[in-house]
Design an enzyme around this catalytic site. Structure first.
Site, mmCIF file in Angstrom:
data_model
loop_
_atom_site.group_PDB
_atom_site.id
_atom_site.type_symbol
_atom_site.label_atom_id
_atom_site.label_comp_id
_atom_site.label_asym_id
_atom_site.label_seq_id
_atom_site.Cartn_x
_atom_site.Cartn_y
_atom_site.Cartn_z
ATOM 1 N N ASP A 110 1.990 -20.827 5.506
ATOM 2 C CA ASP A 110 1.877 -20.068 6.750
ATOM 3 C C ASP A 110 1.366 -20.978 7.869
ATOM 4 O OD1 ASP A 110 1.861 -17.565 8.250
ATOM 5 O OD2 ASP A 110 -0.318 -17.711 8.162
ATOM 6 N N GLU B 4 6.040 -23.060 7.495
ATOM 7 C CA GLU B 4 6.418 -22.323 8.688
ATOM 8 C C GLU B 4 6.168 -23.253 9.874
ATOM 9 O OE1 GLU B 4 5.418 -18.208 11.153
ATOM 10 O OE2 GLU B 4 3.890 -19.158 9.899
#
Length: 578
Positions: A312, A349
């Site tokens: 993330d 990400e």
């Protein structure tokens, strides 16, 4: 045509060790030229040797990445990652080859399926959160009925009861679709439905079925030869995490050093959201507890059997409330993951340009927003991911796709997580205002472009959003529940997606092949996929367009054809051998 990409003819071995000799070849009819190699800050010129099918040279892997291009003497041109050039290109336009550890072979061209666990399937109603069971951010949580529309104003407190048991019960459906790997958003104990604010990094939320459900899901996946990638939230934790609570209670505690507190009493947090305090990796204790130690979650879940990580906000992980030291931290996460599982896939990400970060020997790839999802959906919808009106021409679309592809290290080109939808952006069908023909075109390009395509749950059945088209919204409206009543499915989109996945998995040029341009027009995107001498030509036509083809097989119909053919939507043609 002059051609060089990540395939056995062009690079041997495909994943050389640092210091090992590697053969670099170019497919070409030219019989003389030079390899232009960056070595120790200098550019070296080494004569290429003619071989069957092209030119080659054996060189040591002096560094990683190894940077090089080719010069063809007869044509007086350089072959760069972006095509031919009459002048020496910038290093940006060189080919970049990484040494080991390289991408795991299972992930090359693999078909992923992203699941937001609370919204996919409720396999065990007994573990559902109940209305008022706890308070989150000052509001009591709400248990909603399956299929009830998401409320855009109360995204994080709405719970529908989806769980890991539901995913396990759905594996027949997923395998029949052709899915090879699952990517799950966080499964940690949390007070929100999205679970990016975890309070325990070593266990599974009981409302998702707990550790027992995780182990059952993992075993069922591996029995089917499928993989499981988890969401690694290592940039921040939830503000209810015990370590952060200790830091708040006692500024002199060891835990206080794991976070970045300012003089005014505030603290660094993800985008300033106070429920998401940012971890400070300048502190050795932070490194030990989250990344490096034996019980660090990076290691823990891979020892439990997970097959990799999606990191993330990978570009934000750093020191002192910033991204300082980010590159070194990504390398450490990757190294430790491979120590636990030598075939682990670790991608990030990286929402913007990811090429520079990936060239620094960090990750196996990234979510391909900037180089695929964003330009493609802007071209089809006339809106960008923020809802702004845009006008992207077909030529601009191709230029962006090609620019990002060419900038990537050779290995990561085939493990970029390509996508058209996710839990963070509006659903593609909603962005296309219900136009299923355009949705099928987007799915077609997703499954014929280089990379590891990721379907967001429900897009394969034409799942839409509950908000009106004129009210632009991604999260949380893109997180509606999957309708298991098949009468609500678009069966045509489903069967089309299944057909495309089968082609991705059975046609080597579509799974592992490099990318080359074909001539694009205002209404026609066109490119080639090439692998070991096999060529597949892909067309995406916004309106019926005539194209002239050599003898080919139409891979969508199985028919043999040649000459002028009208393409509407997607066209996929395999050239017949001469």
């Amino acid at each position: 045509m002059h051609y060089h990409d990540w395939e056995p003819f062009c690079v041997e071995p495909l994943t050389p060790q640092l210091g090992q000799e590697v053969i670099l070849r170019i497919r070409t009819s030219a019989r003389a030229g030079f390899l232009i190699l960056e070595h120790g800050g200098e550019l070296e010129r080494r004569p290429l040797k003619p071989v069957s099918g092209g030119l080659e040279l054996k060189v040591p892997m002096y560094s990683s990445p190894l940077r090089y291009c080719f010069y063809l003497s007869e044509e007086k041109v350089y072959l760069t990652s972006r095509g031919t050039s009459g002048t020496v290109p910038r290093y940006e336009r060189f080919f970049h080859l990484l040494a080991q550890p390289s991408v795991p072979d299972w992930a090359v061209g693999a078909v992923f399926y992203q699941i937001f666990p609370d919204r996919f399937r409720n396999g065990n109603p007994a573990n559902d959160p109940q209305t008022g069971e706890w308070v989150y951010n000052g509001k009591p949580i709400v248990k909603k009925a399956w299929g009830e529309p998401v409320d855009s104003k109360n995204g994080a407190i709405q719970h529908y009861g989806g769980d890991l048991e539901g995913i396990t019960q759905s594996l027949d459906y997923l395998q029949n679709l052709g899915v090879e790997a699952l990517y799950l958003t966080p499964i940690l104990p949390s007070q929100s439905n999205h679970r990016y604010d975890g309070l325990d990094y070593l266990n599974v939320d009981p409302h998702l079925g707990g550790n027992e459900a995780f182990e059952a899901l993992l075993e069922a996946l591996h029995q089917r030869g499928m993989k499981l990638v988890l969401d690694g939230v290592f940039n921040h934790v939830g503000n209810t995490h015990p370590d952060f609570q200790k830091a708040l209670e006692n500024p002199d505690s060891p835990e206080a050093g794991m976070f970045t507190f300012h003089a005014d009493g505030t603290y660094a947090a993800f985008y300033g959201v106070k429920t998401l305090p940012k971890l400070d990796y300048a502190n050795p204790l932070t490194l030990e507890r989250w990344i490096d130690g034996y019980h660090a979650p990076v290691r823990h879940w891979l020892r439990k059997g997970a097959d990799g990580w999606r990191l993330d906000v990978a570009h934000q992980i750093g020191q002192g409330g910033s991204d300082r030291g980010n590159t070194e931290l990504l390398r450490l996460i990757h190294r430790n993951s491979r120590e636990e599982n030598p075939q682990a896939l670790v991608f990030g990400e990286l929402f913007f340009d990811s090429s520079e970060k990936l060239r620094q020997h960090t990750l196996d790839g990234s979510m391909h927003y900037a180089g695929f999802a964003n330009p493609l959906m802007e071209w089809l919808s006339g809106q960008n991911v923020y809802g702004w009106k845009v006008a992207v021409s077909t030529q601009e679309l191709w230029a962006t796709l090609w620019d990002h592809y060419a900038a990537l290290p050779l290995q990561t080109r085939q493990t970029m997580y390509t996508l058209i939808g996710s839990h963070d952006i509006p659903r593609p069908l909603w962005r296309l205002q219900g136009d299923t023909a355009k949705l099928e075109l987007a799915l077609g390009l997703l499954l014929t472009f280089p990379g590891a395509p990721g379907l967001y749950y429900g897009d394969e059945i034409g799942l839409d959003q509950a908000n009106p088209y004129e009210v632009f919204n991604g999260d949380p409206m893109c997180r509606g529940t999957f309708p298991w009543n098949e009468t609500l499915w678009n069966k045509d989109v489903l069967e089309y997606t299944r057909q495309l996945i089968k082609l991705k998995q059975t046609v080597p040029a579509l799974r592992r092949g490099g990318l080359q341009p074909l001539e694009a027009t205002d209404k026609l995107l066109a490119f080639k996929r090439i692998y070991q001498g096999q060529e597949v030509w892909v067309y995406a036509a916004l309106e019926p367009t005539a194209v002239r083809l050599p003898p080919v097989q139409n891979l969508l119909t199985g028919e043999e054809t040649a000459g002028w053919v009208t393409v509407q939507g997607l066209g996929v043609f395999r050239l017949n051998p001469l």
